[in-house]
Design an enzyme around this catalytic site. Sequence first.
Site, PDB file in Angstrom:
ATOM      1  N   ASP A 166      -6.002  -3.714  -2.312  1.00 53.59           N
ATOM      2  CA  ASP A 166      -4.559  -3.453  -1.832  1.00 53.59           C
ATOM      3  C   ASP A 166      -3.918  -4.972  -0.683  1.00 53.59           C
ATOM      4  OD1 ASP A 166      -3.213  -2.717   0.897  1.00 53.59           O
ATOM      5  OD2 ASP A 166      -4.356  -0.753   0.330  1.00 53.59           O
ATOM      6  N   SER A 188       0.357  -0.967   0.040  1.00 51.16           N
ATOM      7  CA  SER A 188      -0.202   0.142  -0.541  1.00 51.16           C
ATOM      8  C   SER A 188       0.961   1.075   0.179  1.00 51.16           C
ATOM      9  CB  SER A 188      -0.815  -0.370   1.249  1.00 51.16           C
ATOM     10  OG  SER A 188      -1.809   1.120   1.019  1.00 51.16           O
TER      11      SER A 188
END
Length: 264
Positions: free
Chosen positions: A148, A32
Amino acid sequence: MGGGGARGFAHIGVIRVLEQERIPIDLLVGTSVGSLIGAVYAGNPDSFDLEWTAFQLTQDDIFDFRLMNTIMGMGYAKGEQLEAWVSAKVRQRTIEQLRIPFAAVATDLDSGDRVVLDHGPVARAVRASSAIPGVFEPVTHEGKVLVDGGVVDNLAVDVAREKGADVVVAVDISEEVSRTTVKNLLDVLLQTTDIMCARSVVRSREAADVLVAPRMGSVGILDFGHKKQSMQAGIEAGRAAIPRIRAAILAWKEKKAAEAVPRS
């Protein structure tokens, strides 16, 4: 380097300390926002330039919120703006061209498997690794639908090992999750992501040679007004970890030296 939205500015502080202490960074693995900071630094290994570049980053550079996307799409934002920002800030187009070996971690939305992005377009890899479910649309890449990486591995120590790392320093920014006001659907999604990421790092924290955990206080995923505070937290945590990092490096060198001595 783990995920955590705007708390990711702490990664810059840790990198600054490693540079000052002349501790080499031979590999960067990020999830991320960790992949975002990692990609910028891997393209140009200079912590002052990293700070200058990252501190220009605003919420508007990342979240291309669109009403129709919220109604008809699979997330509040598409993520195209984030991809464009990375393309503009990282000179190299592909991961193979970066000056430091780099990998971004994402999640296969179909299988739930961890996906390691260590080749191909840099910007697309960062976008996929940062696609918070429900907030960003999933990213189609190399035949997979990705979200993610924090969904399955927010602190990818195992990936660093698999890619040949001998001494792994893991920077976890998922601690001290707190949100005093949850007022809308976006708040719910972000708080859920915070909780999920914090829970996914338990085993990884133990697997690292050195864990660096900046004290982030109440800084949230979207708190871009606390960049300096986050970076300072990274500097302080990095400095506190230096003795442990040097000890881990020394232990590895001694082990290698012992293995090199022929047995009688």
